[in-house]
Design a protein around this motif. Structure first.
Motif, short mmCIF file in Angstrom:
data_model
loop_
_atom_site.label_atom_id
_atom_site.label_comp_id
_atom_site.label_asym_id
_atom_site.label_seq_id
_atom_site.Cartn_x
_atom_site.Cartn_y
_atom_site.Cartn_z
N ARG A 69 0.80 -1.23 0.00
CA ARG A 69 0.00 0.00 0.00
C ARG A 69 0.83 1.28 0.00
O ARG A 69 0.36 2.32 -0.42
N TYR A 81 -2.04 4.06 -3.82
CA TYR A 81 -3.36 4.10 -4.44
C TYR A 81 -4.39 4.27 -3.32
O TYR A 81 -4.03 4.32 -2.15
N HIS A 101 -11.64 -6.34 -12.01
CA HIS A 101 -12.18 -5.59 -10.87
C HIS A 101 -13.07 -6.54 -10.08
O HIS A 101 -14.02 -7.11 -10.62
N THR A 103 -15.89 -7.05 -7.38
CA THR A 103 -16.94 -6.32 -6.69
C THR A 103 -17.85 -7.32 -5.99
O THR A 103 -17.48 -8.50 -5.85
N ALA A 107 -23.60 -4.71 -5.73
CA ALA A 107 -23.23 -3.55 -6.55
C ALA A 107 -23.48 -3.81 -8.04
O ALA A 107 -23.56 -2.87 -8.84
N SER A 110 -26.17 -1.93 -10.41
CA SER A 110 -25.82 -0.53 -10.66
C SER A 110 -24.60 -0.40 -11.57
O SER A 110 -24.54 0.51 -12.41
N ILE A 111 -23.65 -1.32 -11.46
CA ILE A 111 -22.47 -1.30 -12.34
C ILE A 111 -22.89 -1.59 -13.78
O ILE A 111 -22.42 -0.96 -14.72
N GLU A 114 -24.49 1.81 -14.85
CA GLU A 114 -23.69 3.05 -14.91
C GLU A 114 -22.22 2.82 -15.21
O GLU A 114 -21.47 3.78 -15.39
N GLY A 115 -21.78 1.58 -15.18
CA GLY A 115 -20.35 1.31 -15.30
C GLY A 115 -19.68 1.40 -13.95
O GLY A 115 -20.34 1.56 -12.92
N LEU A 116 -18.34 1.30 -13.95
CA LEU A 116 -17.57 1.37 -12.70
C LEU A 116 -17.28 2.82 -12.38
O LEU A 116 -16.72 3.55 -13.21
N LEU A 117 -17.66 3.24 -11.19
CA LEU A 117 -17.44 4.61 -10.73
C LEU A 117 -16.53 4.61 -9.51
O LEU A 117 -16.50 3.63 -8.76
N PRO A 118 -15.80 5.72 -9.29
CA PRO A 118 -14.85 5.73 -8.16
C PRO A 118 -15.50 5.76 -6.78
O PRO A 118 -14.83 5.52 -5.78
N ILE A 119 -16.81 6.08 -6.71
CA ILE A 119 -17.53 6.20 -5.42
C ILE A 119 -16.76 7.20 -4.54
O ILE A 119 -16.67 8.35 -4.93
N ALA A 136 -9.95 -7.40 -3.05
CA ALA A 136 -10.75 -6.19 -2.96
C ALA A 136 -12.24 -6.52 -2.95
O ALA A 136 -13.00 -6.02 -2.13
N ARG A 139 -14.45 -8.08 0.15
CA ARG A 139 -14.58 -7.38 1.43
C ARG A 139 -16.02 -7.03 1.76
O ARG A 139 -16.35 -6.75 2.90
N ARG A 140 -16.91 -6.99 0.77
CA ARG A 140 -18.24 -6.44 1.02
C ARG A 140 -19.38 -7.38 0.64
O ARG A 140 -20.45 -6.92 0.30
C1 HQG Z 1 -18.26 -0.50 -6.25
C2 HQG Z 1 -8.63 -1.78 -1.15
C3 HQG Z 1 -22.32 0.63 -7.32
C4 HQG Z 1 -16.93 -1.16 -6.44
C5 HQG Z 1 -8.95 -2.81 -2.20
C6 HQG Z 1 -16.49 -1.32 -4.99
C7 HQG Z 1 -8.56 -2.15 -3.48
C8 HQG Z 1 -20.07 0.48 -7.60
C9 HQG Z 1 -17.09 -0.11 -4.30
C10 HQG Z 1 -8.80 -0.69 -3.21
C11 HQG Z 1 -20.15 1.14 -8.85
C12 HQG Z 1 -16.08 0.98 -4.05
C13 HQG Z 1 -10.04 -0.22 -3.85
C14 HQG Z 1 -21.43 1.52 -9.29
C15 HQG Z 1 -18.09 0.67 -8.51
N1 HQG Z 1 -22.48 1.25 -8.48
N2 HQG Z 1 -21.13 0.23 -6.84
N3 HQG Z 1 -21.65 2.16 -10.46
N4 HQG Z 1 -18.93 1.24 -9.38
N5 HQG Z 1 -18.78 0.20 -7.44
O1 HQG Z 1 -13.23 0.37 -1.58
O2 HQG Z 1 -12.13 -1.30 -5.75
O3 HQG Z 1 -7.02 -2.83 1.41
O4 HQG Z 1 -13.64 2.40 -3.03
O5 HQG Z 1 -17.05 -2.39 -7.11
O6 HQG Z 1 -8.30 -4.03 -1.99
O7 HQG Z 1 -13.29 -2.19 -3.65
O8 HQG Z 1 -7.68 -0.45 1.23
O9 HQG Z 1 -13.03 0.29 -4.12
O10 HQG Z 1 -17.03 -2.48 -4.42
O11 HQG Z 1 -7.26 -2.35 -3.83
O12 HQG Z 1 -5.40 -1.18 0.49
O13 HQG Z 1 -18.07 0.41 -5.19
O14 HQG Z 1 -8.92 -0.57 -1.79
O15 HQG Z 1 -7.30 -1.81 -0.82
O16 HQG Z 1 -15.24 0.50 -3.00
O17 HQG Z 1 -11.10 -1.10 -3.49
P1 HQG Z 1 -13.75 0.94 -2.86
P2 HQG Z 1 -12.44 -1.17 -4.31
P3 HQG Z 1 -6.84 -1.55 0.67
#
Ligand code: HQG
Length: 181
Positions: A69, A81, A101, A103, A107, A110-111, A114-119, A136, A139-140
């Motif tokens: 990280r 990142y 990616h 997910t 989610a 919605s993906i 709308e596609g993948l968004l940074p939230i 990644a 986790r959810r």
């Molecule tokens: C989802 C952690 C609804 C997306 C991880 C994700 C990664 C949507 C969540 C890094 C969407 C955002 C980033 C849409 C995307 N509608 N949901 N249109 N577009 N999403 O945590 O990628 O351990 O901000 O799929 O391992 O999960 O912290 O992003 O589920 O490397 O170092 O919205 O963070 O690393 O969640 O994780 P996040 P991410 P660390």
């Protein structure tokens, strides 16, 4: 530091270096999001729980981070990142044809729309390997693995940035470029 302490110190470090540096009196470099390691150390030592922390403990967290990280260079430390909106600049790069990616099933609808968004983050996080993306995504909730056609996305105007350790970032990814694996 034992494993638990390492984990919570890592969480504090990501909080400071990705999301809320000003809460800890730190100004990150606007280009690469770094700050002097000595400043981070002092900010962490100011927290009662971490008063006795040493530079070596931070270096241990950086070394052992499963996802790499953090990076330390020339006495400065940064998160590679994961930043919240608008904290770091990256140089656009040419990604592999397919990125992954991870997910969760909640989610997905919605993906698909709308596609993948940074939230809450500055960018969408993508990976060169399914292993990292699975970490990644799981986790959810139940993991759903997506593949992203990066050439198609670039044709539609999406820029990609390399963050190191197989992690790629994108502003957003249009839904037609994402497929469930
Ligand atoms: C989802 C952690 C609804 C997306 C991880 C994700 C990664 C949507 C969540 C890094 C969407 C955002 C980033 C849409 C995307 N509608 N949901 N249109 N577009 N999403 O945590 O990628 O351990 O901000 O799929 O391992 O999960 O912290 O992003 O589920 O490397 O170092 O919205 O963070 O690393 O969640 O994780 P996040 P991410 P660390």
């Amino acid at each position: 530091l034992d494993e638990n302490a390492e984990k919570s110190l890592s969480k504090l470090m990501t909080k400071i270096l990705r999301h809320a540096p000003e809460e800890f009196g730190i100004a990150l470099d606007p280009e690469d999001g770094s700050c002097p390691l000595s400043e981070l150390l002092a900010a962490i030592q100011a927290e009662p729980r971490w008063a006795r922390i040493e530079r070596e403990d931070i270096e241990q967290v950086v070394r052992n981070s499963d996802k790499q990280r953090f990076a330390i260079e020339d006495g400065r430390i940064r998160a590679r990142y994961g930043h919240s909106y608008n904290r770091v600049q990256y140089t656009p790069g040419e990604p592999p044809a397919i990125l992954y990616h991870g997910t969760n099933e909640k989610a997905l609808p919605s993906i698909v729309k709308e596609g993948l968004l940074p939230i809450i983050r500055q960018y969408v996080h993508l990976s060169e390997s399914t292993a990292f993306a699975a970490l990644a995504g799981s986790r959810r909730g139940r993991l759903v693995m997506l593949t992203v056609d990066t050439q198609q996305a670039r044709q539609l105007g999406t820029a990609f940035y390399y963050a190191g350790n197989e992690v790629w970032l994108a502003d957003r990814v249009p839904p037609q470029c994402c497929s469930v694996m």
